[in-house]
Every structure is written in C-alpha cells, then in structure tokens.
Scaffold this active site. Structure first.
Site, PDB file in Angstrom:
ATOM      1  N   HIS A 129       7.798  19.931  38.846  1.00  0.00           N
ATOM      2  CA  HIS A 129       8.588  19.003  37.873  1.00  0.00           C
ATOM      3  C   HIS A 129       7.525  18.946  36.832  1.00  0.00           C
ATOM      4  O   HIS A 129       6.286  18.391  37.030  1.00  0.00           O
ATOM      5  CB  HIS A 129       8.752  17.740  38.641  1.00  0.00           C
ATOM      6  CG  HIS A 129       9.402  16.697  37.906  1.00  0.00           C
ATOM      7  ND1 HIS A 129      10.772  16.696  37.524  1.00  0.00           N
ATOM      8  CD2 HIS A 129       8.777  15.608  37.171  1.00  0.00           C
ATOM      9  CE1 HIS A 129      11.006  15.739  36.567  1.00  0.00           C
ATOM     10  NE2 HIS A 129       9.878  14.988  36.502  1.00  0.00           N
ATOM     11  N   THR A 180      10.278  31.061  33.184  1.00  0.00           N
ATOM     12  CA  THR A 180       8.745  31.202  32.996  1.00  0.00           C
ATOM     13  C   THR A 180       7.996  30.832  34.189  1.00  0.00           C
ATOM     14  O   THR A 180       6.952  31.623  34.416  1.00  0.00           O
ATOM     15  CB  THR A 180       8.081  30.580  31.608  1.00  0.00           C
ATOM     16  OG1 THR A 180       8.178  29.211  32.033  1.00  0.00           O
ATOM     17  CG2 THR A 180       8.992  30.941  30.563  1.00  0.00           C
ATOM     18  N   ASN A 181       8.455  29.958  34.911  1.00  0.00           N
ATOM     19  CA  ASN A 181       7.749  29.844  36.032  1.00  0.00           C
ATOM     20  C   ASN A 181       7.961  30.899  37.059  1.00  0.00           C
ATOM     21  O   ASN A 181       6.918  31.380  37.816  1.00  0.00           O
ATOM     22  CB  ASN A 181       8.360  28.377  36.865  1.00  0.00           C
ATOM     23  CG  ASN A 181       7.390  27.205  36.098  1.00  0.00           C
ATOM     24  OD1 ASN A 181       6.366  26.943  36.370  1.00  0.00           O
ATOM     25  ND2 ASN A 181       8.236  26.622  35.300  1.00  0.00           N
ATOM     26  N   ASN A 202       9.614  22.204  44.830  1.00  0.00           N
ATOM     27  CA  ASN A 202      10.074  22.137  43.237  1.00  0.00           C
ATOM     28  C   ASN A 202       8.690  21.894  42.520  1.00  0.00           C
ATOM     29  O   ASN A 202       7.764  21.381  42.793  1.00  0.00           O
ATOM     30  CB  ASN A 202      11.003  20.970  43.126  1.00  0.00           C
ATOM     31  CG  ASN A 202      11.591  20.814  41.867  1.00  0.00           C
ATOM     32  OD1 ASN A 202      12.031  21.674  41.048  1.00  0.00           O
ATOM     33  ND2 ASN A 202      11.488  19.461  41.531  1.00  0.00           N
TER      34      ASN A 202
HETATM   35  C1  GAR Z   1      10.197  23.829  33.687  1.00  0.00           C
HETATM   36  O1  GAR Z   1       9.446  23.048  32.692  1.00  0.00           O
HETATM   37  C2  GAR Z   1      10.438  23.091  34.816  1.00  0.00           C
HETATM   38  O2  GAR Z   1       9.322  22.345  35.454  1.00  0.00           O
HETATM   39  C3  GAR Z   1      11.504  22.088  34.366  1.00  0.00           C
HETATM   40  O3  GAR Z   1      12.312  23.079  33.816  1.00  0.00           O
HETATM   41  C4  GAR Z   1      11.524  24.014  33.202  1.00  0.00           C
HETATM   42  C5  GAR Z   1      12.252  25.165  33.522  1.00  0.00           C
HETATM   43  O4  GAR Z   1      11.480  26.465  32.734  1.00  0.00           O
HETATM   44  N1  GAR Z   1      12.128  21.677  35.700  1.00  0.00           N
HETATM   45  C6  GAR Z   1      12.723  20.426  35.787  1.00  0.00           C
HETATM   46  O5  GAR Z   1      12.939  19.767  35.003  1.00  0.00           O
HETATM   47  C7  GAR Z   1      13.324  20.303  37.165  1.00  0.00           C
HETATM   48  N2  GAR Z   1      13.564  18.815  37.457  1.00  0.00           N
HETATM   49  P1  GAR Z   1      11.431  27.792  33.398  1.00  0.00           P
HETATM   50  O6  GAR Z   1      12.943  28.569  33.508  1.00  0.00           O
HETATM   51  O7  GAR Z   1      10.873  28.426  32.110  1.00  0.00           O
HETATM   52  O8  GAR Z   1      10.603  27.965  34.376  1.00  0.00           O
END
Ligand code: GAR
Length: 211
Positions: A110, A13-14, A108
């Site tokens: 977080h 989603t990011n 990154n």
């Molecule tokens: C997001 O919430 C991101 O911030 C987190 O995992 C999720 C991934 O979602 N990342 C971490 O925890 C890294 N330490 P996504 O695949 O839908 O973007």
C-alpha cells in the site's frame, strides 16, 4: 520452494521489482510461478511474459459482484497451488472466501504509512492526492497481510519517504515507489518464503537472522 502467485491490475512496476529481485537471487525459498491480472491488456502482463512467467487473465468486468469474482480468483489460486499470494497493484478488494482460505498468506503493498490514507477508496494516485491535501510531511509505503478488512491486516514492513513542498501526486507516487515499495515488497516476499515472519496476537514480527 514456495509458489508465489502475483495479482496485478495495471502497470506492474511492483511486479517488475519482484522479477528483478528474483533474477538477482534475492527471493530466497520462493519462485514467482504465475501472474494473474484483473484486466486484459495490463502492461504487467507484458512484464511477466518477458520474464517467462505464465499469466492468467480473470477480467473483473466479467463478474457481477465481488463475491463471484473472488470465487474465480480462489479457484485459480488453488489450481496454481499458491503458497503465497502477492497483491502488487491489484485494484480489487477480495471477498472473505479468499482471505479466509489463505490466512497470513496474502500480502499487499500500500502506498502510504498505514493507518494513514488507507481503506476503501484509497488506491493508486488517490492515496497521494489525499496525503498532499492533508499536508503531511512524511508518507511512505506499507507491506501487510490481507484480512477481511481493507488495508487492516498485520503490518510486515514500512518505509518512510519525505514529502516535498513542490510534490504533485505523480511525483510523490513515483518517489514512494522507487524509495519504498520496490524495496520493501521483494524484501517481505523473501522473508515470508524464508519462514521469517512470526505471527503473535494478530501482529507480524520479522525474525532477525541472528535470533
Ligand atoms: C502502487 O503504488 C501500489 O502501491 C498501489 O498502486 C500502485 C500500482 O503500481 N496499490 C494500491 O493503491 C492498492 N491499494 P504498479 O502496477 O506499477 O505496481
């Protein structure tokens, strides 16, 4: 134009927020040129393909340790001529062979306000479980540069999100994504590509447009 390479492991989603932001013309001075996934079948790969962005899969499970895996990632980043590397839900900690080659060029996102609920073992839903367990009333998201220590590099942007009494890890995760992550990640990427992040004494400062 800076080459932006996005590293993913899951739903993406990011990555989608970055693609949408790019489509709206909000990433100035950069272009997403490649998406690298640590997992075959990650939905993030579908999102990249739909947006016509080249993809590469480097499966974490095919490498015996973090060093060997990081060397494979480094070789690909070099091949892609990456100017900026974005970890967008990338669930593997990269060895110093990568962080030392790309100092202040890896960012990154977080899902908490660093230095809370971060470091090794704090990723994905676990971060929100820990925040609720502790009982904090405010959490949020952080975008930071990546260095040799997990979640310890210079902070670029942060955004707070209120915790509700009836939050579950899932509802808190979703709200932090919507209200914080999907906004500050594209913003930080654009700031980087516009050369508007200054490093002084190991800390990052955003240069305002009127400065
Ligand atoms: C997001 O919430 C991101 O911030 C987190 O995992 C999720 C991934 O979602 N990342 C971490 O925890 C890294 N330490 P996504 O695949 O839908 O973007």
């Amino acid at each position: 134009m800076k080459n932006i390479v996005v590293l993913v492991s899951g739903g993406g989603t990011n990555l989608q927020a970055l693609i949408d932001s790019q489509d709206r013309g909000e990433i100035k001075g950069g272009k997403i040129t490649c998406v690298i996934s640590s997992k075959d079948g990650a939905f993030a790969l579908e999102r990249a393909k739909k947006a016509d962005i080249p993809t590469v899969v480097i499966p974490r499970k095919e490498y015996s340790d973090s060093k060997a895996y990081s060397e494979a990632i480094l070789a690909e980043l070099n091949r892609q001529k990456a100017d900026l590397v974005v970890l967008a839900g990338f669930m593997t900690i990269l060895d110093e062979c990568v962080t030392k080659t790309y100092p202040y060029r890896i960012i990154n996102v977080h899902p908490a306000l660093i230095p809370s609920f971060c470091g090794e073992g704090f990723y994905g839903l676990k971060v929100h479980e820990k925040a609720l367990e502790y009982g904090v009333k405010v959490s949020g998201a952080t975008v930071h540069f990546v260095n040799e220590q997990a979640d310890a590099g210079a902070i670029i942007l942060q955004f707070p999100v209120a915790v509700r009494n009836d939050d579950t890890p899932e509802t808190l995760q979703r709200r932090i994504m919507e209200k914080a992550e999907w906004k500050i990640l594209p913003r930080a990427v654009s700031l980087f590509c516009e050369d508007r992040i200054e490093i002084k004494d190991g800390k990052a400062y955003v240069i305002r447009e009127d400065d």
